[in-house]
Design an enzyme around this catalytic site. Structure first.
Site, PDB file in Angstrom:
ATOM      1  N   SER A 174       5.348   2.660   2.429  1.00  0.00           N
ATOM      2  CA  SER A 174       6.517   3.532   2.519  1.00  0.00           C
ATOM      3  C   SER A 174       6.995   3.902   1.110  1.00  0.00           C
ATOM      4  CB  SER A 174       7.618   2.849   3.345  1.00  0.00           C
ATOM      5  OG  SER A 174       8.637   3.763   3.688  1.00  0.00           O
ATOM      6  N   GLU A 197       0.850   9.014   5.861  1.00  0.00           N
ATOM      7  CA  GLU A 197       1.653   8.637   7.029  1.00  0.00           C
ATOM      8  C   GLU A 197       3.079   9.045   6.741  1.00  0.00           C
ATOM      9  OE1 GLU A 197       4.172   6.093   7.212  1.00  0.00           O
ATOM     10  OE2 GLU A 197       4.076   5.723   5.066  1.00  0.00           O
ATOM     11  N   HIS A 241       4.313   3.539   9.550  1.00  0.00           N
ATOM     12  CA  HIS A 241       5.514   3.015  10.214  1.00  0.00           C
ATOM     13  C   HIS A 241       5.233   2.797  11.700  1.00  0.00           C
ATOM     14  CE1 HIS A 241       7.211   4.651   6.485  1.00  0.00           C
ATOM     15  NE2 HIS A 241       8.230   3.834   6.683  1.00  0.00           N
TER      16      HIS A 241
END
Length: 298
Positions: free
Chosen positions: A109, A201, A271
């Protein structure tokens, strides 16, 4: 690329936060897991600190990360949480000791900032669950993290999506969170994707923004000489009252249709509960068949 040494029982693993605030309670399961693996967790000073949404001031987060980076007894630094904030401190971190004594930097992330910066320095890192994720991660994701850290050979085989673009390729794994990669364009942390396998992502984005970010990466040459594309979770996407008209897979396929490299959808990264560990910077081979996708390290 320099690859950090694999860890062994008794080694120290630091847990720090370079971005959002996090309490000791929130990472208690991660601490217990490290102890179960017979490792020694070392909590950074940012754990439990709070300044609005951040784990302390920018300076406090820099000093904490720097301390763990420079400590030769620390064999891996596990980032506790993402959110936002790593980009605020990246230019104030001295990575010279990482080049002398490479160690695993672990997370995903917002930690894509670190992965990108470290890749450009020539050091491998580990795109993997954050310390706060342990309670919701699958057994397979935690096993993959442990196996890579301890030096066990890892290979991933998953069912192929009907939308995949078939083919074979080879290259260093790079990438991470799409929003972060987009935000790094034009900086020294932006990636050279030539001959590499890009992983992307994202979470909680509007569909039009996914398109805008990918258009920007395309204009920055990200796909020109790319070897392959791995797409992980595109989780909790939003649309406007007037629909954008395309879902993430269609947006991506339209962006890359002129290039011809293999594309994998629904890869277990991002995630999602099944967020498998990936060695960023490591040479890998990707085979995309009609029924199966295989990723292995070379």
């Amino acid at each position: 690329m320099l690859q950090p040494s694999f860890i062994k029982e008794g080694d120290k693993v630091a847990i720090v936060s370079t971005a959002r605030k996090v309490s000791v309670k929130e990472i208690q399961e991660a601490i217990l897991m490290l102890e179960k693996w017979k490792l020694v967790p070392v909590l950074g000073s940012t754990i439990g600190k709070e300044l609005h949404q951040f784990a302390g001031t920018d300076q406090e987060r820099v000093l904490d990360f720097q301390k763990m980076l420079d400590d030769k007894e620390i064999k891996a630094i596990w980032c506790a949480r993402g959110g936002y904030g790593t980009v605020r401190i990246i230019d104030h971190i001295d990575f010279s000791n990482l080049l002398k004594n490479p160690k695993w930097i672990v997370g995903y992330s917002d930690i894509t900032v670190l992965h990108s910066e470290i890749h450009n320095l020539g050091v491998c890192s580990l795109h993997a669950p954050l310390a706060i994720d342990i309670h919701k991660g699958t057994k397979a994701s935690m096993t993959s993290l442990r196996d890579i850290l301890f030096g066990k050979e890892v290979e991933y085989s998953i069912s192929s999506s009907k939308k995949n673009i078939l083919g074979e390729c080879q290259g260093k794994l790079i990438g991470g969170n799409l929003s972060i990669l987009y935000s790094l364009c034009g900086s020294k942390s932006s990636l050279d994707t030539s001959g590499k396998i890009l992983c992307i992502e994202d979470l909680d984005e509007y569909l039009y923004h996914i398109d805008r970010m990918l258009q920007n990466l395309k204009r920055n040459g990200f796909f020109d000489n790319l070897s392959g594309l791995i797409v992980g979770g595109m989780t909790k996407m939003h649309d406007n009252n007037i629909p954008f008209g395309k879902k993430p897979k269609k947006i991506i396929l339209e962006i890359v249709k002129e290039y011809g490299f293999p594309v994998v959808f629904n890869f277990p990264m991002g995630h999602i509960e099944d967020n498998r560990a990936l060695i960023m910077g490591s040479e890998a081979s990707l085979r995309v068949d009609a029924d199966q996708v295989t990723l292995k390290y070379i």
